[in-house]
Design a protein around this motif. Sequence first.
Motif, PDB file in Angstrom:
ATOM      1  N   GLN A  60       4.505  -3.276  21.042  1.00 18.78           N
ATOM      2  CA  GLN A  60       5.326  -2.254  19.816  1.00 18.78           C
ATOM      3  C   GLN A  60       4.814  -0.945  20.033  1.00 18.78           C
ATOM      4  O   GLN A  60       3.905  -0.457  21.075  1.00 18.78           O
ATOM      5  N   PRO A  61       5.523   0.008  19.432  1.00 13.68           N
ATOM      6  CA  PRO A  61       5.151   1.598  19.630  1.00 13.68           C
ATOM      7  C   PRO A  61       3.640   1.894  19.275  1.00 13.68           C
ATOM      8  O   PRO A  61       3.003   1.041  18.682  1.00 13.68           O
ATOM      9  N   PHE A  62       3.245   2.852  20.172  1.00 13.73           N
ATOM     10  CA  PHE A  62       2.017   3.193  20.091  1.00 13.73           C
ATOM     11  C   PHE A  62       1.572   4.464  19.367  1.00 13.73           C
ATOM     12  O   PHE A  62       2.488   5.464  19.394  1.00 13.73           O
ATOM     13  N   THR A  63       0.489   4.363  18.376  1.00 15.38           N
ATOM     14  CA  THR A  63       0.234   5.400  17.626  1.00 15.38           C
ATOM     15  C   THR A  63      -1.070   6.260  17.881  1.00 15.38           C
ATOM     16  O   THR A  63      -2.049   5.385  18.177  1.00 15.38           O
ATOM     17  N   PHE A  64      -1.145   7.302  17.724  1.00 20.31           N
ATOM     18  CA  PHE A  64      -2.364   8.202  18.226  1.00 20.31           C
ATOM     19  C   PHE A  64      -2.479   9.448  17.502  1.00 20.31           C
ATOM     20  O   PHE A  64      -1.497  10.139  17.325  1.00 20.31           O
ATOM     21  N   GLN A  65      -3.627   9.847  17.506  1.00 20.13           N
ATOM     22  CA  GLN A  65      -3.742  11.510  17.391  1.00 20.13           C
ATOM     23  C   GLN A  65      -3.561  12.227  18.222  1.00 20.13           C
ATOM     24  O   GLN A  65      -4.396  12.177  19.306  1.00 20.13           O
ATOM     25  N   VAL A  66      -2.763  13.230  18.273  1.00 14.63           N
ATOM     26  CA  VAL A  66      -2.247  14.038  19.524  1.00 14.63           C
ATOM     27  C   VAL A  66      -3.193  15.083  19.374  1.00 14.63           C
ATOM     28  O   VAL A  66      -3.634  15.872  18.397  1.00 14.63           O
ATOM     29  N   GLY A  67      -3.612  15.508  20.487  1.00 16.75           N
ATOM     30  CA  GLY A  67      -4.433  16.960  20.865  1.00 16.75           C
ATOM     31  C   GLY A  67      -5.849  16.785  20.763  1.00 16.75           C
ATOM     32  O   GLY A  67      -6.705  17.847  20.818  1.00 16.75           O
ATOM     33  N   LEU A  68      -6.352  15.713  20.418  1.00 17.69           N
ATOM     34  CA  LEU A  68      -8.037  15.680  20.233  1.00 17.69           C
ATOM     35  C   LEU A  68      -8.702  14.746  21.117  1.00 17.69           C
ATOM     36  O   LEU A  68      -9.697  14.443  21.038  1.00 17.69           O
ATOM     37  N   GLY A  69      -8.216  14.657  22.207  1.00 15.66           N
ATOM     38  CA  GLY A  69      -8.691  13.794  23.483  1.00 15.66           C
ATOM     39  C   GLY A  69      -8.830  12.511  23.361  1.00 15.66           C
ATOM     40  O   GLY A  69      -9.653  11.768  24.143  1.00 15.66           O
ATOM     41  N   LYS A  70      -8.077  11.815  22.576  1.00 13.32           N
ATOM     42  CA  LYS A  70      -7.914  10.247  22.382  1.00 13.32           C
ATOM     43  C   LYS A  70      -7.154   9.480  23.114  1.00 13.32           C
ATOM     44  O   LYS A  70      -7.156   8.478  23.327  1.00 13.32           O
ATOM     45  N   VAL A  71      -6.351  10.284  24.053  1.00 16.68           N
ATOM     46  CA  VAL A  71      -5.511   9.751  24.970  1.00 16.68           C
ATOM     47  C   VAL A  71      -5.749  10.727  26.200  1.00 16.68           C
ATOM     48  O   VAL A  71      -6.525  11.740  26.135  1.00 16.68           O
ATOM     49  N   ILE A  72      -5.053  10.247  27.339  1.00 17.73           N
ATOM     50  CA  ILE A  72      -5.021  11.044  28.487  1.00 17.73           C
ATOM     51  C   ILE A  72      -4.593  12.522  28.453  1.00 17.73           C
ATOM     52  O   ILE A  72      -3.981  12.710  27.386  1.00 17.73           O
ATOM     53  N   LYS A  73      -5.167  13.480  29.071  1.00 18.51           N
ATOM     54  CA  LYS A  73      -4.988  14.882  28.830  1.00 18.51           C
ATOM     55  C   LYS A  73      -3.352  15.343  28.886  1.00 18.51           C
ATOM     56  O   LYS A  73      -2.873  15.984  28.264  1.00 18.51           O
ATOM     57  N   GLY A  74      -2.781  14.612  29.980  1.00 20.82           N
ATOM     58  CA  GLY A  74      -1.455  14.799  30.037  1.00 20.82           C
ATOM     59  C   GLY A  74      -0.443  14.435  28.800  1.00 20.82           C
ATOM     60  O   GLY A  74       0.407  15.255  28.611  1.00 20.82           O
TER      61      GLY A  74
END
Length: 124
Positions: A60-74
């Motif tokens: 299913q679609p992926f949800t995350f907080q953007v710009g806070l280092g919770k995912v890869i930097k790219g």
Amino acid sequence: KRQVSTQSTGPPDLMGVTKELLKAGNGPTAPKGSTITVNCTGVVAATGKKFWSTKDPGQQPFTFQVGLGKVIKGWDEGCLSMNLGEVSRLTCTPDYAYGAGGFPAWGIPPNATLIFEIEILKIQ
């Protein structure tokens, strides 16, 4: 096609994330700290091997907080420049992806450049 390139402190074109616009969005960009939901397909650049797609059966679609280092930097840097509804291809060099460790569980080798096709579905 519009290209946006974000470079780290290394030599030009060797580190960072490069964005290639595939389909323009018509909504706002995601502010830092907002929660975004995306469809995404990721491949290893050197082999073209897909390691993840939210469009595969059972995903299913992926949800995350953007710009806070919770995912890869790219993803953090690339998605902050995207509009709601936009589809872009992000090419992430190893320092903006999983680096020297790779991500063996997903078949991502050490020091791999990764390519993601990302569509912004929702910004909250």
